[in-house]
Design a protein around this motif. Structure first.
Motif, PDB file in Angstrom:
ATOM      1  N   LEU A  43       0.845  -1.194   0.000  1.00  0.00           N
ATOM      2  CA  LEU A  43       0.000   0.000   0.000  1.00  0.00           C
ATOM      3  C   LEU A  43       0.882   1.247   0.000  1.00  0.00           C
ATOM      4  O   LEU A  43       0.637   2.192  -0.758  1.00  0.00           O
ATOM      5  CB  LEU A  43      -0.936   0.006   1.211  1.00  0.00           C
ATOM      6  CG  LEU A  43      -1.848   1.223   1.332  1.00  0.00           C
ATOM      7  CD1 LEU A  43      -2.899   1.241   0.225  1.00  0.00           C
ATOM      8  CD2 LEU A  43      -2.523   1.246   2.701  1.00  0.00           C
ATOM      9  N   ASP A  44       1.911   1.230   0.829  1.00  0.00           N
ATOM     10  CA  ASP A  44       2.818   2.374   0.910  1.00  0.00           C
ATOM     11  C   ASP A  44       3.563   2.611  -0.401  1.00  0.00           C
ATOM     12  O   ASP A  44       3.990   3.732  -0.679  1.00  0.00           O
ATOM     13  CB  ASP A  44       3.821   2.173   2.049  1.00  0.00           C
ATOM     14  CG  ASP A  44       3.159   2.222   3.422  1.00  0.00           C
ATOM     15  OD1 ASP A  44       2.012   2.704   3.531  1.00  0.00           O
ATOM     16  OD2 ASP A  44       3.803   1.766   4.392  1.00  0.00           O
ATOM     17  N   ARG A  45       3.715   1.549  -1.212  1.00  0.00           N
ATOM     18  CA  ARG A  45       4.391   1.670  -2.516  1.00  0.00           C
ATOM     19  C   ARG A  45       3.388   1.909  -3.650  1.00  0.00           C
ATOM     20  O   ARG A  45       3.765   1.868  -4.824  1.00  0.00           O
ATOM     21  CB  ARG A  45       5.215   0.422  -2.806  1.00  0.00           C
ATOM     22  CG  ARG A  45       6.417   0.249  -1.904  1.00  0.00           C
ATOM     23  CD  ARG A  45       7.371  -0.845  -2.368  1.00  0.00           C
ATOM     24  NE  ARG A  45       6.738  -2.114  -2.654  1.00  0.00           N
ATOM     25  CZ  ARG A  45       6.667  -3.152  -1.809  1.00  0.00           C
ATOM     26  NH1 ARG A  45       7.185  -3.048  -0.608  1.00  0.00           N
ATOM     27  NH2 ARG A  45       6.082  -4.273  -2.173  1.00  0.00           N
ATOM     28  N   GLY A  46       2.114   2.118  -3.320  1.00  0.00           N
ATOM     29  CA  GLY A  46       1.140   2.469  -4.337  1.00  0.00           C
ATOM     30  C   GLY A  46       0.310   1.335  -4.903  1.00  0.00           C
ATOM     31  O   GLY A  46      -0.319   1.490  -5.955  1.00  0.00           O
ATOM     32  N   ALA A  47       0.277   0.189  -4.238  1.00  0.00           N
ATOM     33  CA  ALA A  47      -0.530  -0.933  -4.727  1.00  0.00           C
ATOM     34  C   ALA A  47      -2.005  -0.553  -4.766  1.00  0.00           C
ATOM     35  O   ALA A  47      -2.474   0.277  -3.993  1.00  0.00           O
ATOM     36  CB  ALA A  47      -0.337  -2.163  -3.840  1.00  0.00           C
ATOM     37  N   LEU A  48      -2.712  -1.189  -5.667  1.00  0.00           N
ATOM     38  CA  LEU A  48      -4.160  -1.026  -5.774  1.00  0.00           C
ATOM     39  C   LEU A  48      -4.818  -2.129  -4.949  1.00  0.00           C
ATOM     40  O   LEU A  48      -4.543  -3.313  -5.157  1.00  0.00           O
ATOM     41  CB  LEU A  48      -4.610  -1.135  -7.231  1.00  0.00           C
ATOM     42  CG  LEU A  48      -6.119  -1.113  -7.474  1.00  0.00           C
ATOM     43  CD1 LEU A  48      -6.725   0.213  -7.006  1.00  0.00           C
ATOM     44  CD2 LEU A  48      -6.416  -1.355  -8.942  1.00  0.00           C
ATOM     45  N   PHE A  49      -5.668  -1.749  -4.022  1.00  0.00           N
ATOM     46  CA  PHE A  49      -6.390  -2.708  -3.196  1.00  0.00           C
ATOM     47  C   PHE A  49      -7.822  -2.831  -3.699  1.00  0.00           C
ATOM     48  O   PHE A  49      -8.457  -1.833  -4.041  1.00  0.00           O
ATOM     49  CB  PHE A  49      -6.388  -2.269  -1.729  1.00  0.00           C
ATOM     50  CG  PHE A  49      -5.129  -2.637  -1.007  1.00  0.00           C
ATOM     51  CD1 PHE A  49      -5.146  -3.574   0.012  1.00  0.00           C
ATOM     52  CD2 PHE A  49      -3.919  -2.061  -1.353  1.00  0.00           C
ATOM     53  CE1 PHE A  49      -3.989  -3.928   0.676  1.00  0.00           C
ATOM     54  CE2 PHE A  49      -2.753  -2.405  -0.712  1.00  0.00           C
ATOM     55  CZ  PHE A  49      -2.784  -3.343   0.312  1.00  0.00           C
ATOM     56  N   LEU A  50      -8.298  -4.068  -3.746  1.00  0.00           N
ATOM     57  CA  LEU A  50      -9.659  -4.361  -4.171  1.00  0.00           C
ATOM     58  C   LEU A  50     -10.383  -5.059  -3.039  1.00  0.00           C
ATOM     59  O   LEU A  50      -9.902  -6.054  -2.496  1.00  0.00           O
ATOM     60  CB  LEU A  50      -9.652  -5.258  -5.407  1.00  0.00           C
ATOM     61  CG  LEU A  50      -8.961  -4.686  -6.642  1.00  0.00           C
ATOM     62  CD1 LEU A  50      -8.907  -5.734  -7.747  1.00  0.00           C
ATOM     63  CD2 LEU A  50      -9.663  -3.425  -7.118  1.00  0.00           C
ATOM     64  N   ASP A  51     -11.541  -4.536  -2.689  1.00  0.00           N
ATOM     65  CA  ASP A  51     -12.365  -5.088  -1.621  1.00  0.00           C
ATOM     66  C   ASP A  51     -13.405  -6.009  -2.240  1.00  0.00           C
ATOM     67  O   ASP A  51     -14.281  -5.557  -2.974  1.00  0.00           O
ATOM     68  CB  ASP A  51     -13.032  -3.937  -0.870  1.00  0.00           C
ATOM     69  CG  ASP A  51     -13.701  -4.346   0.415  1.00  0.00           C
ATOM     70  OD1 ASP A  51     -14.206  -5.491   0.495  1.00  0.00           O
ATOM     71  OD2 ASP A  51     -13.736  -3.523   1.347  1.00  0.00           O
ATOM     72  N   ALA A  52     -13.301  -7.304  -1.951  1.00  0.00           N
ATOM     73  CA  ALA A  52     -14.201  -8.300  -2.538  1.00  0.00           C
ATOM     74  C   ALA A  52     -15.473  -8.502  -1.726  1.00  0.00           C
ATOM     75  O   ALA A  52     -16.323  -9.305  -2.098  1.00  0.00           O
ATOM     76  CB  ALA A  52     -13.466  -9.636  -2.680  1.00  0.00           C
ATOM     77  N   ARG A  53     -15.621  -7.758  -0.639  1.00  0.00           N
ATOM     78  CA  ARG A  53     -16.839  -7.859   0.174  1.00  0.00           C
ATOM     79  C   ARG A  53     -17.994  -7.165  -0.555  1.00  0.00           C
ATOM     80  O   ARG A  53     -17.774  -6.382  -1.477  1.00  0.00           O
ATOM     81  CB  ARG A  53     -16.622  -7.179   1.535  1.00  0.00           C
ATOM     82  CG  ARG A  53     -15.468  -7.783   2.329  1.00  0.00           C
ATOM     83  CD  ARG A  53     -15.208  -7.004   3.611  1.00  0.00           C
ATOM     84  NE  ARG A  53     -14.870  -5.609   3.299  1.00  0.00           N
ATOM     85  CZ  ARG A  53     -14.922  -4.617   4.186  1.00  0.00           C
ATOM     86  NH1 ARG A  53     -15.279  -4.839   5.439  1.00  0.00           N
ATOM     87  NH2 ARG A  53     -14.599  -3.388   3.828  1.00  0.00           N
ATOM     88  N   PRO A  54     -19.234  -7.420  -0.126  1.00  0.00           N
ATOM     89  CA  PRO A  54     -20.358  -6.675  -0.715  1.00  0.00           C
ATOM     90  C   PRO A  54     -20.125  -5.164  -0.594  1.00  0.00           C
ATOM     91  O   PRO A  54     -19.524  -4.688   0.374  1.00  0.00           O
ATOM     92  CB  PRO A  54     -21.551  -7.130   0.122  1.00  0.00           C
ATOM     93  CG  PRO A  54     -21.171  -8.499   0.597  1.00  0.00           C
ATOM     94  CD  PRO A  54     -19.679  -8.421   0.843  1.00  0.00           C
ATOM     95  N   THR A  55     -20.605  -4.427  -1.564  1.00  0.00           N
ATOM     96  CA  THR A  55     -20.362  -2.980  -1.628  1.00  0.00           C
ATOM     97  C   THR A  55     -20.772  -2.248  -0.358  1.00  0.00           C
ATOM     98  O   THR A  55     -20.099  -1.306   0.054  1.00  0.00           O
ATOM     99  CB  THR A  55     -21.085  -2.383  -2.859  1.00  0.00           C
ATOM    100  OG1 THR A  55     -20.615  -3.060  -4.026  1.00  0.00           O
ATOM    101  CG2 THR A  55     -20.805  -0.905  -2.999  1.00  0.00           C
ATOM    102  N   ASP A  56     -21.848  -2.672   0.285  1.00  0.00           N
ATOM    103  CA  ASP A  56     -22.270  -2.004   1.523  1.00  0.00           C
ATOM    104  C   ASP A  56     -21.209  -2.088   2.613  1.00  0.00           C
ATOM    105  O   ASP A  56     -21.038  -1.150   3.392  1.00  0.00           O
ATOM    106  CB  ASP A  56     -23.597  -2.568   2.026  1.00  0.00           C
ATOM    107  CG  ASP A  56     -24.769  -2.134   1.166  1.00  0.00           C
ATOM    108  OD1 ASP A  56     -24.635  -1.136   0.414  1.00  0.00           O
ATOM    109  OD2 ASP A  56     -25.832  -2.787   1.230  1.00  0.00           O
TER     110      ASP A  56
END
Length: 140
Positions: A43-56
């Motif tokens: 994250l500190d190096r600029g990675a893209l994080f994707l949240d696979a949980r329901p949008t809510d």
């Protein structure tokens, strides 16, 4: 009882069809799983994080900068995010951890489309337990 346990553990170890003890049953061959400390460094190096949980759940709170790519709405969300995903080579996917398979499924779907991604081991709870920052209140 003890003998039965030993026979079962022996079969598990030597049959070639047993479970890897000490590893999540959701991890399959080809899955790359990282620990929270590695995820934070990415994250500190600029990675893209994707949240696979329901949008809510993503709306309530998520890792800073994470985008919502829920397993249950993958195709629609992927279509919207595809240009950004194809231009990124450092992607981390997470879900609700502790029995949640969504991050593994999303990472595999990305891999099938030629987009490499790693999975945050035990997901959101592990991130919180490590005391790392979170963000709340983003609109989709």
């Amino acid at each position: 009882m003890g003998a039965a346990a030993l026979v079962g553990l022996g079969w598990n170890a030597w049959s070639g069809r047993g479970f890897v003890l000490g590893q999540s049953v959701f991890v399959q061959t080809g899955d790359e799983v990282i620990e929270p400390s590695e995820a934070k460094a990415r994250l500190d190096r600029g990675a893209l994080f994707l949240d696979a949980r329901p949008t809510d759940f993503w709306k309530m709170s998520h890792i800073p900068g994470a985008l919502s790519l829920p397993e249950d709405g993958f195709d629609k969300a992927f279509a919207e995010l595809e240009p950004k995903l194809r231009g990124t080579f450092n992607i981390v996917v997470y879900c609700s951890g502790y029995g949640c398979e969504a991050s593994h499924i999303v990472a595999r779907k990305l891999k099938q489309r030629g987009i490499p991604a790693v999975v945050l081991h035990e997901g959101w709870p592990a991130w919180q337990d490590a005391g790392y920052p979170e963000r709340a209140g983003d609109a989709p």
